[in-house]
Design a protein around this motif. Structure first.
Motif, PDB file in Angstrom:
ATOM      1  N   ASP A 825      10.396  48.125  25.271  1.00 34.56           N
ATOM      2  CA  ASP A 825      11.327  48.473  26.331  1.00 34.56           C
ATOM      3  C   ASP A 825      12.719  47.907  26.068  1.00 34.56           C
ATOM      4  OD1 ASP A 825       9.337  49.723  28.076  1.00 34.56           O
ATOM      5  OD2 ASP A 825       8.541  47.667  28.279  1.00 34.56           O
ATOM      6  N   ALA A 826      12.819  46.941  25.130  1.00 35.57           N
ATOM      7  CA  ALA A 826      14.116  46.354  24.818  1.00 35.57           C
ATOM      8  C   ALA A 826      14.037  45.700  23.450  1.00 35.57           C
ATOM      9  CB  ALA A 826      14.524  45.326  25.870  1.00 35.57           C
ATOM     10  N   ILE A 827      15.200  45.662  22.783  1.00 40.63           N
ATOM     11  CA  ILE A 827      15.334  44.981  21.494  1.00 40.63           C
ATOM     12  C   ILE A 827      16.364  43.875  21.659  1.00 40.63           C
ATOM     13  CG2 ILE A 827      16.037  45.238  19.079  1.00 40.63           C
ATOM     14  CD1 ILE A 827      15.267  48.222  19.324  1.00 40.63           C
ATOM     15  N   PHE A 828      16.044  42.683  21.203  1.00 41.70           N
ATOM     16  CA  PHE A 828      16.985  41.564  21.250  1.00 41.70           C
ATOM     17  C   PHE A 828      17.344  41.223  19.811  1.00 41.70           C
ATOM     18  CE2 PHE A 828      18.733  37.428  21.734  1.00 41.70           C
ATOM     19  CZ  PHE A 828      19.181  37.328  23.043  1.00 41.70           C
ATOM     20  N   MET A 829      18.655  41.298  19.483  1.00 42.76           N
ATOM     21  CA  MET A 829      19.084  41.036  18.116  1.00 42.76           C
ATOM     22  C   MET A 829      20.488  40.445  18.125  1.00 42.76           C
ATOM     23  SD  MET A 829      19.801  44.932  16.835  1.00 42.76           S
ATOM     24  CE  MET A 829      20.265  44.397  15.198  1.00 42.76           C
ATOM     25  N   SER A 830      20.906  39.950  16.970  1.00 41.92           N
ATOM     26  CA  SER A 830      22.192  39.298  16.837  1.00 41.92           C
ATOM     27  C   SER A 830      23.309  40.319  16.783  1.00 41.92           C
ATOM     28  CB  SER A 830      22.215  38.442  15.564  1.00 41.92           C
ATOM     29  OG  SER A 830      23.520  37.941  15.345  1.00 41.92           O
ATOM     30  N   LEU A 831      24.461  39.967  17.407  1.00 43.35           N
ATOM     31  CA  LEU A 831      25.641  40.818  17.349  1.00 43.35           C
ATOM     32  C   LEU A 831      26.217  40.837  15.950  1.00 43.35           C
ATOM     33  CD1 LEU A 831      27.851  42.428  18.898  1.00 43.35           C
ATOM     34  CD2 LEU A 831      29.012  40.250  19.275  1.00 43.35           C
ATOM     35  N   ARG A 832      26.129  39.699  15.259  1.00 42.87           N
ATOM     36  CA  ARG A 832      26.706  39.597  13.917  1.00 42.87           C
ATOM     37  C   ARG A 832      25.595  39.492  12.873  1.00 42.87           C
ATOM     38  NH1 ARG A 832      31.699  35.293  14.371  1.00 42.87           N
ATOM     39  NH2 ARG A 832      33.021  36.534  15.722  1.00 42.87           N
ATOM     40  N   GLY A 833      26.028  39.623  11.639  1.00 46.50           N
ATOM     41  CA  GLY A 833      25.143  39.310  10.537  1.00 46.50           C
ATOM     42  C   GLY A 833      24.328  40.495  10.057  1.00 46.50           C
ATOM     43  N   VAL A 834      23.942  40.411   8.813  1.00 47.55           N
ATOM     44  CA  VAL A 834      23.101  41.435   8.197  1.00 47.55           C
ATOM     45  C   VAL A 834      21.728  40.860   7.917  1.00 47.55           C
ATOM     46  CG1 VAL A 834      25.020  42.719   7.183  1.00 47.55           C
ATOM     47  CG2 VAL A 834      24.016  40.816   5.926  1.00 47.55           C
ATOM     48  N   TYR A 835      21.381  39.789   8.644  1.00 41.18           N
ATOM     49  CA  TYR A 835      20.105  39.131   8.487  1.00 41.18           C
ATOM     50  C   TYR A 835      19.917  38.566   7.092  1.00 41.18           C
ATOM     51  CZ  TYR A 835      19.133  40.725  13.133  1.00 41.18           C
ATOM     52  OH  TYR A 835      19.206  40.938  14.467  1.00 41.18           O
ATOM     53  N   ARG A 836      20.994  37.964   6.590  1.00 40.03           N
ATOM     54  CA  ARG A 836      20.866  37.074   5.437  1.00 40.03           C
ATOM     55  C   ARG A 836      21.121  35.677   5.983  1.00 40.03           C
ATOM     56  NH1 ARG A 836      24.052  41.164   2.841  1.00 40.03           N
ATOM     57  NH2 ARG A 836      22.853  42.223   1.219  1.00 40.03           N
ATOM     58  N   ARG A 837      20.199  34.790   5.826  1.00 40.40           N
ATOM     59  CA  ARG A 837      20.338  33.472   6.419  1.00 40.40           C
ATOM     60  C   ARG A 837      21.634  32.809   5.963  1.00 40.40           C
ATOM     61  NH1 ARG A 837      15.019  33.909   5.610  1.00 40.40           N
ATOM     62  NH2 ARG A 837      14.964  32.838   3.603  1.00 40.40           N
ATOM     63  N   GLY A 838      22.382  32.329   6.925  1.00 41.97           N
ATOM     64  CA  GLY A 838      23.640  31.670   6.644  1.00 41.97           C
ATOM     65  C   GLY A 838      24.822  32.617   6.649  1.00 41.97           C
ATOM     66  N   ASP A 839      24.603  33.941   6.733  1.00 34.21           N
ATOM     67  CA  ASP A 839      25.693  34.927   6.715  1.00 34.21           C
ATOM     68  C   ASP A 839      25.894  35.438   8.141  1.00 34.21           C
ATOM     69  OD1 ASP A 839      27.485  36.915   6.383  1.00 34.21           O
ATOM     70  OD2 ASP A 839      26.260  38.105   4.994  1.00 34.21           O
ATOM     71  N   THR A 840      27.030  35.071   8.768  1.00 38.09           N
ATOM     72  CA  THR A 840      27.340  35.558  10.114  1.00 38.09           C
ATOM     73  C   THR A 840      28.710  36.210  10.120  1.00 38.09           C
ATOM     74  OG1 THR A 840      28.257  33.399  10.684  1.00 38.09           O
ATOM     75  CG2 THR A 840      25.949  33.765  11.212  1.00 38.09           C
ATOM     76  N   SER A 841      28.987  37.040   9.118  1.00 37.65           N
ATOM     77  CA  SER A 841      30.344  37.525   8.881  1.00 37.65           C
ATOM     78  C   SER A 841      30.762  38.645   9.825  1.00 37.65           C
ATOM     79  CB  SER A 841      30.482  37.982   7.433  1.00 37.65           C
ATOM     80  OG  SER A 841      29.446  38.902   7.133  1.00 37.65           O
ATOM     81  N   ALA A 842      30.286  39.825   9.636  1.00 37.09           N
ATOM     82  CA  ALA A 842      30.878  40.997  10.288  1.00 37.09           C
ATOM     83  C   ALA A 842      29.907  41.619  11.268  1.00 37.09           C
ATOM     84  CB  ALA A 842      31.269  42.017   9.227  1.00 37.09           C
ATOM     85  N   PHE A 843      30.425  42.584  12.035  1.00 38.44           N
ATOM     86  CA  PHE A 843      29.579  43.404  12.894  1.00 38.44           C
ATOM     87  C   PHE A 843      28.754  44.299  11.969  1.00 38.44           C
ATOM     88  CE2 PHE A 843      29.265  47.116  15.943  1.00 38.44           C
ATOM     89  CZ  PHE A 843      28.308  46.501  16.734  1.00 38.44           C
ATOM     90  N   ALA A 844      27.520  43.947  11.763  1.00 37.89           N
ATOM     91  CA  ALA A 844      26.755  44.474  10.632  1.00 37.89           C
ATOM     92  C   ALA A 844      26.391  45.935  10.811  1.00 37.89           C
ATOM     93  CB  ALA A 844      25.489  43.640  10.474  1.00 37.89           C
TER      94      ALA A 844
END
Length: 879
Positions: A825-844
């Motif tokens: 019914d819902a997905i919870f995920m990060s606004l940033r990152g491409v799911y490489r640990r330590g990478d929080t750069s862009a709107f993926a």
């Protein structure tokens, strides 16, 4: 008012004088928890377990435990009387209640008997503590009953009792917090000992069938003889007779063991039961201490007081009753009274199952803890005696000289000195004989209960109406409430007191002599006071210590809470604003400073650094309000020729978030607010600190918020606010039954997991989907499983169970695919990152893919939400 920099003051106003301020201190501004309250009383009530069994059995034989049990059950009924009385009068107790019901003379008589009780409480407990220490030393050295230590047991016990009395005299000089802390630690140690001893006794009874026989119910009123058959003599050199003055009457002879023919429910038999009950009343000592410490109980006062009373009841019932039964059932009859009459628990420790070394170890534990709790009873006796004498002094019966506070600790040290001296003299006069002390002690206990219950019964009719608490069992007949419960309690106590008066010779003679002596002292002192002050009524004013300071400071006021309120007062007859402030204040988070201004003539710098009679009258009213609420205040007297400026400056200096005033007779509330606000803006400069200024009247609450004001939490508001916020957050997930949480094991992803697990409704099913940089191979599979299992373990630590899966391939498509398959019914995920640990750069791109293709709502997060913590206190400024 003293200020450091007055440059910001309006030019149109004269400069306030730079004089000293007075910080007012009193021990009555401090309050204790219900656990500390219970501990103080228990040090007396629970300590009786160490000596009550021997005292009662010496009078009525092996039936003693049954009557002790009956007294302990009845004690809760008596405690209800004390709860009702305390709800009526914060400074209550026997003296105040009897005075209200029957007048000063009856009150003086009642408190004289009660003082006899308290003056004996310390010595009997201290001497018993000494007896336990002496008994342990004798057992460890294996010297036997004929050793020189036992021969001089009473003398050595007296010396120990004097040392204990001196120690707790010093502790009480320091104040109620110090003494209650000692009591709490003592009760902690006693609880450990009680559990160990009770379990060991139960094990003994389980193993040895001969120890399972309950004691007889029938009291034994035979004249007392020792193990060799020789008469046991009382202090008057006569054979001890449980029937006392009735010893040679027909009634007494009908109650002797040889005359008993099953007539216990006849008139004579019932009288015998009442006599036996009266001999056991000593187990109920300490109730008056509960009333004397009521004024120090913290908010919510009555609720906490009832909690303390219930703790006292359950604890003393279990400990005192069980120990009494175990002693009779386990210790052999031939040594119980001959060797352990003043040391029953020590005898119990030496007769349980186990090797000699283990029993000696148990005996050592019992003795050490016994010494502590019996010493704690000395502490309780000093607290109770001091409280009673405070009530007498406040009524003018004793000179105000006794109420002068200690210059450092603020306690009524002169009364404490008097109590200490009287207790030491009693120890010396008794020569350390426990049974003699116990016999005399019973007089004050029972008669104080009789006076209290009778007075409360009278007040039910003299002062009818609603009460915060009433003794149960009341029947309404017409417009009259008939207090059936209170009447029955009084009748039981009255019968027991009359039985004691006729049968306890030592108690009656010594009690009457000591009561008459105390009463005579009170009468003479009161007569001298009337001659000195006239026939008018005595007005009690609190005694205060004062500390001079060059200026107001957080340190001088002892402010420690994150929030602060400043309340301006000027009349003892107009403290409604303080009452409302205290009602709204959470003492756990907020300090309340009460300020009165000593107004100087314009341009004058003269200020007499002393508390005037008017100041005392005003601060006495403040003390009474604080005691009723159970909340502390910090009083302050400030000299100034501009009161409103001084008020604003003080608020700034202490970092107050709220400033409260009463209605003025000269100005309307809006003008008051404007004037103080003007001073505040000038003191703070172009960027004023937040402040809420309030003017409170009987039916008005006018408020002005500067710089947004400052919201101080009300009692329980912080926890309630957090709970409400949590409820709101959980309602935000309405309609969600299955949630898919994208997880890669990174710190950010772990924070999201904690947030979801904390705020999500427990009914929602959660699946962790491990998503990371596309990798293949066995090692990547093992690593992914380890990461997601660790996330599942973290969820379990937070009290949640979750499912978990591994994604293979690009994160975005994998998340959408799993959402479809799992009907999320819902997905919870990060606004940033491409799911490489330590990478929080862009709107993926993965995030964009999920947003465009997800079959359900998508919840994006950048940082975890949290319940906001209380705002920090404003920086403490000083001009």
């Amino acid at each position: 008012m003293p200020v450091g920099d007055d440059s910001a003051q309006p030019a149109s106003k004269p400069r306030p004088s730079a004089s000293q301020v007075l910080v007012v201190t009193s021990v009555m501004f401090t309050f204790i928890s219900y656990w500390r309250t219970a501990a103080i009383v228990l040090c007396d009530l629970a300590s009786t377990a160490y000596y009550i069994g021997g005292i009662v059995e010496s009078q009525i034989g092996r039936a003693a435990p049954w009557f002790i049990l009956g007294v302990m059950l009845f004690s809760y009924a008596v405690r209800n009387v004390y709860i009702e009385s305390c709800a009526m009068f914060v400074r209550g107790g026997v003296y105040r209640i009897v005075k209200e019901a029957m007048g000063r003379q009856a009150a003086g008589l009642a408190v004289s008997a009660l003082l006899f009780d308290f003056i004996l409480t310390g010595p009997i407990s201290g001497v018993t503590a000494g007896q336990y220490i002496i008994g342990l030393v004798n057992d460890l050295l294996n010297l036997g009953p004929a050793s020189p230590i036992i021969a001089n047991q009473d003398l050595l016990s007296s010396l120990i009792a004097i040392a204990v009395t001196v120690y707790f005299w010093r502790v009480n000089i320091k104040g109620i917090h110090e003494s209650s802390d000692q009591a709490l630690k003592i009760m902690g140690a006693t609880t450990v000992m009680a559990v160990v001893l009770i379990v060991w006794c139960l094990a003994t009874m389980a193993v040895d069938g001969s120890k399972r026989h309950l004691p007889p119910v029938t009291p034994d009123f035979s004249r007392k003889v020792d193990a060799q058959g020789k008469p046991v003599l009382d202090p008057f050199e006569r054979q001890v007779d449980p029937l006392g003055f009735l010893g040679h009457t027909a009634v007494a002879e009908a109650l002797r063991p040889e005359a008993i023919t099953g007539h216990w429910w006849s008139l004579v038999g019932v009288f015998g039961l009442v006599v036996a009950f009266g001999h056991s009343v000593l187990a109920m000592s300490g109730e008056e201490t509960l009333a004397q410490v009521y004024r120090e109980v913290e908010s919510p006062k009555l609720k906490n007081f009832k909690k303390a009373a219930f703790i006292v009841f359950v604890y003393s019932l279990l400990l005192t009753s069980l120990i009494s039964f175990f002693a009779v059932m386990i210790i052999p009859d031939d040594v119980r009274m001959s060797q352990y009459s003043g040391n029953l628990i020590g005898g119990l420790a030496m007769h349980v199952i186990g090797p000699q070394w283990a029993r000696l170890g148990l005996n050592a534990l019992v003795v050490v803890v016994g010494f502590l709790i019996l010493s704690g009873a000395v502490n309780t006796a000093i607290i109770g005696s001091n409280g009673i004498l405070n009530r007498v002094s406040e009524d003018g019966v004793l000179p105000d000289w006794f109420l002068k506070p200690h210059p450092r600790y603020g306690t009524t040290s002169r009364l404490i000195n008097l109590v200490g001296v009287l207790q030491i003299v009693t120890i010396l006069l008794s020569r350390g004989h426990v049974l003699t002390l116990g016999e005399a002690y019973a007089f004050g206990v029972i008669w104080s209960f009789v006076f209290m219950s009778l007075s409360m019964l009278i007040l039910r009719f003299r002062r009818p109406g609603e009460r915060e608490y009433e003794v149960p069992f009341n029947i309404r007949i017409g417009r009259v409430d008939v207090p059936v419960g209170m009447t029955l309690i009084f009748l039981v106590l009255a019968m027991a007191s009359m039985a004691n008066l006729l049968t306890k010779e030592v108690a009656t003679i010594s009690g009457v002599v000591f009561t008459a002596a105390f009463f005579a002292v009170f009468q003479v002192s009161d007569h001298l006071r009337r001659r000195r002050e006239g026939s008018g009524g005595h007005e009690h004013l609190e005694q205060f210590n004062q500390q001079e300071a060059d200026k107001v400071s957080v340190a001088s006021l002892g402010l420690t809470r994150p929030y602060r309120k400043l309340v301006a007062i000027r009349s003892p007859h107009n403290l409604g604003m303080l009452q409302k402030c205290l009602d709204e204040t959470d003492p756990e988070t907020t300090d309340v400073v009460v300020m009165t201004a000593n107004v100087l003539p314009k341009g004058s710098a003269d200020f007499e650094a002393t508390i005037t009679d008017y100041d005392r009258q005003l601060l006495t009213a403040v003390v009474n309000l604080a005691e009723s609420a159970g909340k502390s205040v910090k009083p302050l007297i400030v000299p100034t020729n501009e009161p409103l400026y001084a008020l604003a400056q003080t608020a700034r200096t202490i970092g107050a978030q709220e400033l409260i005033m009463g209605m003025s007779n000269k100005f309307n509330p809006e003008d008051q607010l404007d004037q103080v606000a003007l001073y505040w803006l000038n003191i703070c400069g172009p960027r004023p600190d937040p402040l809420s200024i309030r003017v409170l009247g009987p039916d008005r609450d006018v408020r002005l918020d500067i710089a947004g004001g400052s919201q101080i939490p009300k009692p329980g508001a912080a926890a309630a606010g957090a709970a409400q916020l949590l409820a709101d957050l959980r309602r935000g997930w309405h309609g969600v039954e299955r949630l898919l949480l994208a997880y890669d094991g990174s710190p950010l992803s772990s924070d999201f997991l904690d947030t979801v697990m904390s705020f999500l409704d427990p009914a929602v099913e959660v699946t962790l989907l491990h998503v990371a940089e596309a990798e293949t191979g066995v090692e990547a599979e093992v690593e992914g499983r380890r990461i997601v299992e660790r996330g599942a373990e973290r969820a379990r630590e937070l009290g949640r169970r979750v499912a978990f899966k591994l994604a293979h391939g690009e994160a975005g498509p994998e998340i959408v695919h799993e959402a479809v398959e799992g009907k999320a019914d819902a997905i919870f995920m990060s606004l940033r990152g491409v799911y490489r640990r330590g990478d929080t750069s862009a709107f993926a791109s993965n995030t964009r893919y999920v947003l465009e293709n997800a079959p359900c709502r998508v919840i994006l997060g950048f940082a975890p939400k949290s319940i906001p913590a209380p705002a920090p206190a404003a920086a403490v400024g000083g001009a």
